[in-house]
Design a protein around this motif. Structure first.
Motif, short mmCIF file in Angstrom:
data_model
loop_
_atom_site.label_atom_id
_atom_site.label_comp_id
_atom_site.label_asym_id
_atom_site.label_seq_id
_atom_site.Cartn_x
_atom_site.Cartn_y
_atom_site.Cartn_z
N ASN A 253 0.80 -1.23 0.00
CA ASN A 253 0.00 0.00 0.00
C ASN A 253 0.83 1.28 0.00
N VAL A 254 2.15 1.15 -0.11
CA VAL A 254 3.03 2.32 -0.22
C VAL A 254 4.06 2.04 -1.31
N LEU A 255 4.13 2.93 -2.30
CA LEU A 255 5.10 2.80 -3.38
C LEU A 255 6.32 3.64 -3.03
N GLN A 256 7.47 3.00 -2.91
CA GLN A 256 8.68 3.69 -2.48
C GLN A 256 9.49 4.17 -3.67
N PHE A 257 9.77 5.48 -3.68
CA PHE A 257 10.55 6.11 -4.74
C PHE A 257 12.01 6.25 -4.28
N PRO A 258 12.96 5.58 -4.95
CA PRO A 258 14.38 5.77 -4.59
C PRO A 258 14.86 7.14 -5.06
N PRO A 301 13.77 15.80 -9.84
CA PRO A 301 12.41 15.60 -10.34
C PRO A 301 11.88 14.22 -9.93
N ALA A 302 10.59 14.16 -9.68
CA ALA A 302 9.97 12.88 -9.33
C ALA A 302 10.09 11.88 -10.47
N GLU A 303 10.11 12.39 -11.71
CA GLU A 303 10.26 11.50 -12.86
C GLU A 303 11.58 10.74 -12.82
N ALA A 304 12.63 11.38 -12.28
CA ALA A 304 13.92 10.69 -12.16
C ALA A 304 13.83 9.56 -11.14
N CYS A 305 13.09 9.79 -10.06
CA CYS A 305 12.88 8.72 -9.07
C CYS A 305 12.10 7.56 -9.69
N LEU A 306 11.13 7.90 -10.52
CA LEU A 306 10.34 6.87 -11.20
C LEU A 306 11.21 6.04 -12.13
N ARG A 307 12.12 6.69 -12.85
CA ARG A 307 13.02 5.95 -13.74
C ARG A 307 13.93 5.02 -12.94
N ARG A 308 14.39 5.47 -11.77
CA ARG A 308 15.23 4.61 -10.93
C ARG A 308 14.46 3.38 -10.47
N LEU A 309 13.19 3.58 -10.13
CA LEU A 309 12.38 2.47 -9.67
C LEU A 309 12.13 1.47 -10.80
N THR A 331 -1.02 -4.71 -10.33
CA THR A 331 -2.36 -4.11 -10.30
C THR A 331 -2.22 -2.62 -10.02
N MET A 332 -3.18 -1.86 -10.52
CA MET A 332 -3.18 -0.41 -10.32
C MET A 332 -4.31 -0.04 -9.35
N PRO A 333 -4.00 0.51 -8.17
CA PRO A 333 -5.05 0.86 -7.21
C PRO A 333 -5.74 2.16 -7.60
N LYS A 334 -6.86 2.44 -6.98
CA LYS A 334 -7.56 3.70 -7.23
C LYS A 334 -6.76 4.87 -6.69
N TYR A 335 -6.16 4.69 -5.51
CA TYR A 335 -5.29 5.70 -4.91
C TYR A 335 -3.96 5.03 -4.60
N ILE A 336 -2.88 5.79 -4.76
CA ILE A 336 -1.57 5.21 -4.48
C ILE A 336 -0.79 6.19 -3.61
N ALA A 337 -0.24 5.68 -2.51
CA ALA A 337 0.58 6.48 -1.60
C ALA A 337 2.04 6.30 -1.98
N VAL A 338 2.75 7.40 -2.13
CA VAL A 338 4.15 7.38 -2.56
C VAL A 338 5.03 7.86 -1.41
N GLN A 339 6.06 7.10 -1.10
CA GLN A 339 7.05 7.48 -0.10
C GLN A 339 8.37 7.79 -0.79
N VAL A 340 8.86 9.00 -0.60
CA VAL A 340 10.14 9.40 -1.15
C VAL A 340 11.23 8.95 -0.19
N GLN A 341 12.10 8.06 -0.63
CA GLN A 341 13.10 7.45 0.24
C GLN A 341 14.35 8.32 0.34
N ARG A 342 14.28 9.33 1.17
CA ARG A 342 15.45 10.18 1.38
C ARG A 342 16.33 9.69 2.53
N TYR A 343 15.85 8.71 3.29
CA TYR A 343 16.66 8.16 4.36
C TYR A 343 17.47 6.96 3.86
#
Length: 376
Positions: A253-258, A301-309, A331-343
């Motif tokens: 339920n959480v999509l992690q962005f590197p 940019p968030a797009e760069a995080c998406l490319r890394r993922l 699967t694609m949910p109706k809502y998606i929570a994104v966590q930016v992994q800065r730690y």
């Protein structure tokens, strides 16, 4: 060690080492203090911890620099535009509640205008999560407190005292119930909001299951947590034989962005500033008008995080074989929570945070992450 914070449970410990320069945890604090004749079991707290001082600062700080003081602003008020009071390091809880309150499904289920959920509550009303959700939703998403806020604001604009507080919700009972029995969320310490979101969704799903089965709460037979759930498809390709294996993970339920500093779009600006100021990011610099000049932060940019993922990860071992791994959404949910992994963990296995900004757009295309299932 800040002496006034020493208790049998620990103390504030600051490391001045160049590679740390921050608050640290000392697992042998009692032994180290015993060397100086200090028995932690006999110590009592006489001073505020840094966390408590930070809360005091947040409550008394002048936020005019980011609140557009002096500007002509249009007042916006109404259902869904009411704030939650910070109860002391409760911003993680408040932001989670405000996030979920943006889902129309939450309002449809818990805005309890006829008080049906509350009338059907068990004897222990304070211990019923569905009642507390109804109270929160009715407070945030109706005009019950908006009218009070409008009146108090009119008094201020009409010459009333600025000290008169605007109405706000204080989720004291809600916070106590949600954190009950949890070693971290029942404390007053700062918490990770993504971890709390996952914990709260699980807690809410358990509470909603009997309520949905009995018809006590409306909105169909699906818990709200299901609206954020998705499945992940891990694809492993053996680098030696080319064999491919798929592994499916459900209940995410959480999509992690590197995050990578290499993806910053203003690297030259940041490096130029550091060269001009001797590389000291803590140096106080003044602009031409005497205002404080802040060091520019790497902007990613968030797009760069998406490319890394979406990129293939090398050096992964799967079933004893070296592989490359790619991650896709099954699967694609109706809502998606994104966590930016800065730690991240440094070479001493201590948590550190990347000092950067991640630029989140209004819309983000996740189609590159869509999985295609097993391929022939």
């Amino acid at each position: 060690v800040k002496l006034g914070t020493i208790t049998p449970r620990g103390a504030d410990v600051f490391s001045y080492a160049e590679d740390e320069d921050d608050l640290v945890l000392d697992p042998y604090l009692a032994d180290h203090l015993a060397h100086w004749g200090i028995d932690v079991m006999q110590m009592e707290k006489t001073d505020k911890t840094m966390a408590e001082l930070e809360v005091d600062f947040n409550l008394s700080h002048d936020w005019s620099k980011i609140c557009e003081t002096g500007e002509e602003l249009e007042m916006i008020r109404g259902p869904g535009l009411l704030g939650l009071r910070n109860l002391g390091n409760s911003c993680y809880l408040n932001s989670t509640v405000q996030l979920l309150a943006c889902m129309p499904e939450l309002g449809a289920r818990y805005v309890d205008k006829e008080c049906a959920i509350r009338r059907s509550a068990p004897e222990d009303v304070a211990g019923d999560l569905l009642v507390q959700m109804a109270k929160i939703a009715s407070g945030l998403l109706t005009d019950r407190y908006v009218k009070q806020a409008s009146g108090a604001l009119s008094k201020r604009l009409g010459g009333g005292t600025a000290e008169e507080p605007l109405p706000e919700l204080a989720p004291v009972t809600f916070r106590r119930l949600v954190g009950l029995g949890h070693p971290e969320f029942s404390s007053g310490r700062q918490q990770d909001v993504a971890e709390f979101l996952q914990y709260f969704l699980e807690l809410l799903q358990k509470a909603e299951a009997p309520g949905l089965a009995s018809g006590r709460i409306p909105g169909g037979g699906r818990p709200l947590a299901k609206l954020l759930e998705f499945a992940v498809e891990d694809r492993y390709a053996c680098t030696g034989t080319g064999a491919v294996a798929y592994k499916r993970r459900t209940g995410e339920n959480v999509l992690q962005f590197p995050v990578g500093l290499e993806d910053a779009t203003n690297t030259e600006e940041v490096e130029a500033w550091r060269r001009a100021h001797g590389g000291d990011s803590k140096a106080e610099v003044r602009g031409p008008g005497g205002e404080a000049a802040e060091e520019p932060k790497p902007a990613i940019p968030a797009e760069a995080c998406l490319r890394r993922l979406a990129a293939a990860e090398d050096g992964v071992t799967f079933r004893g074989r070296p592989c490359t791994k790619t991650v896709r959404l099954a699967t694609m949910p109706k809502y998606i929570a994104v966590q930016v992994q800065r730690y991240y963990l440094d070479e001493k296995w201590m948590p550190r945070k990347l000092d950067c900004r991640v630029l989140m757009p209004e819309t983000l295309d996740l189609e590159p992450l869509r999985g295609g299932g097993r391929q022939a």
